[in-house]
Motif scaffolding. Structure first.
Motif, PDB file in Angstrom:
ATOM      1  N   THR A  89      73.575  39.419 -52.116  1.00  0.00           N
ATOM      2  CA  THR A  89      72.257  39.177 -51.512  1.00  0.00           C
ATOM      3  C   THR A  89      72.183  39.590 -50.049  1.00  0.00           C
ATOM      4  O   THR A  89      71.084  39.753 -49.520  1.00  0.00           O
ATOM      5  CB  THR A  89      71.870  37.689 -51.623  1.00  0.00           C
ATOM      6  OG1 THR A  89      72.928  36.896 -51.086  1.00  0.00           O
ATOM      7  CG2 THR A  89      71.583  37.306 -53.056  1.00  0.00           C
ATOM      8  N   ILE A  90      73.325  39.748 -49.381  1.00  0.00           N
ATOM      9  CA  ILE A  90      73.304  40.134 -47.963  1.00  0.00           C
ATOM     10  C   ILE A  90      74.082  41.427 -47.707  1.00  0.00           C
ATOM     11  O   ILE A  90      74.601  41.650 -46.623  1.00  0.00           O
ATOM     12  CB  ILE A  90      73.827  38.993 -47.050  1.00  0.00           C
ATOM     13  CG1 ILE A  90      75.211  38.514 -47.454  1.00  0.00           C
ATOM     14  CG2 ILE A  90      72.830  37.850 -47.018  1.00  0.00           C
ATOM     15  CD1 ILE A  90      75.827  37.502 -46.492  1.00  0.00           C
ATOM     16  N   THR A  91      74.124  42.288 -48.724  1.00  0.00           N
ATOM     17  CA  THR A  91      74.800  43.579 -48.544  1.00  0.00           C
ATOM     18  C   THR A  91      73.778  44.703 -48.425  1.00  0.00           C
ATOM     19  O   THR A  91      72.625  44.562 -48.803  1.00  0.00           O
ATOM     20  CB  THR A  91      75.757  43.891 -49.714  1.00  0.00           C
ATOM     21  OG1 THR A  91      75.019  43.911 -50.931  1.00  0.00           O
ATOM     22  CG2 THR A  91      76.883  42.883 -49.800  1.00  0.00           C
ATOM     23  N   LEU A  97      78.492  44.372 -45.897  1.00  0.00           N
ATOM     24  CA  LEU A  97      77.654  43.349 -45.272  1.00  0.00           C
ATOM     25  C   LEU A  97      76.576  44.050 -44.443  1.00  0.00           C
ATOM     26  O   LEU A  97      76.867  44.909 -43.623  1.00  0.00           O
ATOM     27  CB  LEU A  97      78.507  42.433 -44.387  1.00  0.00           C
ATOM     28  CG  LEU A  97      77.815  41.258 -43.712  1.00  0.00           C
ATOM     29  CD1 LEU A  97      77.133  40.355 -44.732  1.00  0.00           C
ATOM     30  CD2 LEU A  97      78.817  40.457 -42.893  1.00  0.00           C
ATOM     31  N   HIS A  98      75.328  43.705 -44.687  1.00  0.00           N
ATOM     32  CA  HIS A  98      74.200  44.363 -44.041  1.00  0.00           C
ATOM     33  C   HIS A  98      74.240  44.112 -42.531  1.00  0.00           C
ATOM     34  O   HIS A  98      74.500  43.002 -42.085  1.00  0.00           O
ATOM     35  CB  HIS A  98      72.887  43.831 -44.624  1.00  0.00           C
ATOM     36  CG  HIS A  98      71.702  44.642 -44.241  1.00  0.00           C
ATOM     37  ND1 HIS A  98      71.116  44.551 -43.001  1.00  0.00           N
ATOM     38  CD2 HIS A  98      71.002  45.570 -44.925  1.00  0.00           C
ATOM     39  CE1 HIS A  98      70.098  45.384 -42.944  1.00  0.00           C
ATOM     40  NE2 HIS A  98      70.009  46.018 -44.107  1.00  0.00           N
ATOM     41  N   ALA A 137      82.644  45.040 -44.125  1.00  0.00           N
ATOM     42  CA  ALA A 137      83.137  43.981 -45.004  1.00  0.00           C
ATOM     43  C   ALA A 137      82.440  44.105 -46.347  1.00  0.00           C
ATOM     44  O   ALA A 137      81.217  44.097 -46.423  1.00  0.00           O
ATOM     45  CB  ALA A 137      82.873  42.614 -44.392  1.00  0.00           C
ATOM     46  N   THR A 138      83.204  44.242 -47.408  1.00  0.00           N
ATOM     47  CA  THR A 138      82.645  44.475 -48.739  1.00  0.00           C
ATOM     48  C   THR A 138      82.422  43.157 -49.493  1.00  0.00           C
ATOM     49  O   THR A 138      82.829  42.091 -49.040  1.00  0.00           O
ATOM     50  CB  THR A 138      83.562  45.393 -49.563  1.00  0.00           C
ATOM     51  OG1 THR A 138      84.863  44.806 -49.610  1.00  0.00           O
ATOM     52  CG2 THR A 138      83.657  46.773 -48.928  1.00  0.00           C
ATOM     53  N   ILE A 139      81.798  43.263 -50.649  1.00  0.00           N
ATOM     54  CA  ILE A 139      81.470  42.089 -51.468  1.00  0.00           C
ATOM     55  C   ILE A 139      82.722  41.258 -51.729  1.00  0.00           C
ATOM     56  O   ILE A 139      83.799  41.786 -52.004  1.00  0.00           O
ATOM     57  CB  ILE A 139      80.800  42.520 -52.784  1.00  0.00           C
ATOM     58  CG1 ILE A 139      79.437  43.144 -52.478  1.00  0.00           C
ATOM     59  CG2 ILE A 139      80.639  41.342 -53.745  1.00  0.00           C
ATOM     60  CD1 ILE A 139      78.718  43.706 -53.669  1.00  0.00           C
ATOM     61  N   ASP A 140      82.570  39.953 -51.607  1.00  0.00           N
ATOM     62  CA  ASP A 140      83.585  38.921 -51.788  1.00  0.00           C
ATOM     63  C   ASP A 140      84.607  38.844 -50.650  1.00  0.00           C
ATOM     64  O   ASP A 140      85.556  38.063 -50.732  1.00  0.00           O
ATOM     65  CB  ASP A 140      84.306  39.052 -53.140  1.00  0.00           C
ATOM     66  CG  ASP A 140      83.378  38.750 -54.306  1.00  0.00           C
ATOM     67  OD1 ASP A 140      82.442  37.931 -54.132  1.00  0.00           O
ATOM     68  OD2 ASP A 140      83.568  39.333 -55.383  1.00  0.00           O
TER      69      ASP A 140
END
Length: 187
Positions: A89-91, A97-98, A137-140
């Motif tokens: 939701t915040i990428t 990371l957006h 920074a990637t997902i998780d």
């Protein structure tokens, strides 16, 4: 050499593409710059023409979204530590990371950190926020967000915020915020 004031009006000048242009079907224009199709594809790819869902148009929705991703670790005078995990939701479109989410988190942590040294008799507000995006920074990815007071005076407080990988300590994002301190106005 020609006179600059007698330059031809047929010269290539940048065209402004508005959001409303992106939401409509692109028309063929003989004078369209060669980069316009690429720009339009990019804007459509990041969702510029996608309508906003009704449940996302509530007041201050962005704060609610971020608060679900930010957890408080420690709070002490001049220092605040929080934790966040990168969720879809915040990428951004590339899965990192957006940048806007990074800046919004940095702002919240900076203001919370300033509040540890600025008395309640003063209003505080963000005057400047500088961001350095060093890595993605990637997902998780689990990040530690540390806010520290660099300087605090009567009228302003400077805060440094760093985003580090929880497992390795690698610095991903760095921020410096200037927070203005003002006596609460009595109207």
């Amino acid at each position: 050499m020609g006179n600059p004031s007698s330059a031809s009006t047929d010269s290539q000048e940048p065209q402004v593409i508005s959001c409303s242009d992106a939401a409509t079907t692109a028309k063929s224009d003989d004078r369209s710059p060669p980069y316009k199709p690429n720009v339009m594809r990019f804007l459509e790819g990041v969702g510029i023409s996608t309508p906003i869902a009704e449940n996302y148009s509530s007041e201050d929705f962005y704060s609610d979204l971020l608060c679900n991703h930010l957890k408080v670790g420690t709070v002490r005078r001049g220092h605040v530590t929080c934790f966040t995990t990168v969720k879809p939701t915040i990428t951004n479109a590339l899965g990192g990371l957006h940048g806007g989410a990074v800046a919004a988190i940095a702002e919240r942590v900076a203001i919370a950190t300033a509040r540890t040294v600025v008395g309640e008799d003063k209003d505080i507000f963000l005057g400047e926020l500088a961001m350095s995006y060093l890595s993605s920074a990637t997902i998780d990815a689990e990040l530690i967000v540390d806010g520290s007071v660099v300087k605090s005076g009567r009228n302003l407080t400077v805060i440094e915020v760093g985003f580090r990988m929880r497992k390795t300590g690698k610095l991903f994002y760095s921020s410096r915020a200037t927070i203005y301190n003002a006596p609460i106005s009595k109207l």
